[in-house]
Design a protein around this motif. Structure first.
Motif, PDB file in Angstrom:
ATOM      1  N   PHE A   7       0.678  -1.449  -0.120  1.00 17.15           N
ATOM      2  CA  PHE A   7      -0.081  -0.050  -0.041  1.00 17.15           C
ATOM      3  C   PHE A   7       0.895   1.422  -0.186  1.00 17.15           C
ATOM      4  CE2 PHE A   7      -2.225   3.249   2.198  1.00 17.15           C
ATOM      5  CZ  PHE A   7      -3.562   3.359   1.178  1.00 17.15           C
ATOM      6  N   ASP A   8       2.035   1.309   0.778  1.00 17.08           N
ATOM      7  CA  ASP A   8       3.025   2.514   0.861  1.00 17.08           C
ATOM      8  C   ASP A   8       3.551   2.858  -0.621  1.00 17.08           C
ATOM      9  OD1 ASP A   8       4.249   4.333   2.239  1.00 17.08           O
ATOM     10  OD2 ASP A   8       6.053   3.015   1.785  1.00 17.08           O
ATOM     11  N   VAL A   9       3.813   1.415  -1.112  1.00 22.56           N
ATOM     12  CA  VAL A   9       4.604   1.738  -2.503  1.00 22.56           C
ATOM     13  C   VAL A   9       3.297   2.254  -3.455  1.00 22.56           C
ATOM     14  CG1 VAL A   9       5.350   0.455  -4.474  1.00 22.56           C
ATOM     15  CG2 VAL A   9       6.156  -0.170  -2.355  1.00 22.56           C
ATOM     16  N   HIS A  10       2.253   1.978  -3.388  1.00 21.62           N
ATOM     17  CA  HIS A  10       1.034   2.089  -4.294  1.00 21.62           C
ATOM     18  C   HIS A  10       0.950   3.652  -4.113  1.00 21.62           C
ATOM     19  CE1 HIS A  10      -2.859   2.955  -5.836  1.00 21.62           C
ATOM     20  NE2 HIS A  10      -3.308   3.474  -4.935  1.00 21.62           N
ATOM     21  N   CYS A  11       0.897   4.094  -2.844  1.00 22.43           N
ATOM     22  CA  CYS A  11       0.689   5.611  -2.559  1.00 22.43           C
ATOM     23  C   CYS A  11       1.788   6.598  -3.161  1.00 22.43           C
ATOM     24  CB  CYS A  11       0.490   5.696  -1.066  1.00 22.43           C
ATOM     25  SG  CYS A  11      -1.027   5.137  -0.475  1.00 22.43           S
ATOM     26  N   ASN A  12       3.034   5.873  -2.907  1.00 24.52           N
ATOM     27  CA  ASN A  12       4.045   6.704  -3.251  1.00 24.52           C
ATOM     28  C   ASN A  12       4.395   6.846  -4.818  1.00 24.52           C
ATOM     29  OD1 ASN A  12       5.157   7.062  -0.540  1.00 24.52           O
ATOM     30  ND2 ASN A  12       6.441   5.459  -0.919  1.00 24.52           N
ATOM     31  N   SER A  13       3.813   5.767  -5.660  1.00 24.44           N
ATOM     32  CA  SER A  13       3.640   5.767  -6.980  1.00 24.44           C
ATOM     33  C   SER A  13       2.751   6.626  -7.571  1.00 24.44           C
ATOM     34  CB  SER A  13       3.761   4.467  -7.586  1.00 24.44           C
ATOM     35  OG  SER A  13       2.744   3.851  -7.167  1.00 24.44           O
TER      36      SER A  13
END
Length: 67
Positions: A7-13
């Motif tokens: 989820f963090d990677v998704h938000c950062n991307s």
């Protein structure tokens, strides 16, 4: 724990795309903010060769002030 990482990677991307699609169209003359970079690039070699240390200068200025 891996789900939170995903989820963090998704938000950062998603953030750069969000900025390009929804925030930058409201800004005008954004190249104005890039002008200081040119000044820094020109002044950096001059300051380095002259021995000027901006960090030391501003720290001395900050801590030498009387309250």
């Amino acid at each position: 724990m891996q789900q939170l990482y995903a989820f963090d990677v998704h938000c950062n991307s998603f953030f750069p795309m969000f900025v390009m699609l929804y925030v930058l169209p409201f800004l005008e003359r954004t190249t104005f903010f890039l002008y200081p970079i040119g000044v820094i690039i020109v002044l950096s070699p001059i300051l380095i060769l002259s021995g000027f240390n901006p960090s030391r200068y501003f720290m001395n200025m900050y801590f030498s002030q009387r309250v």
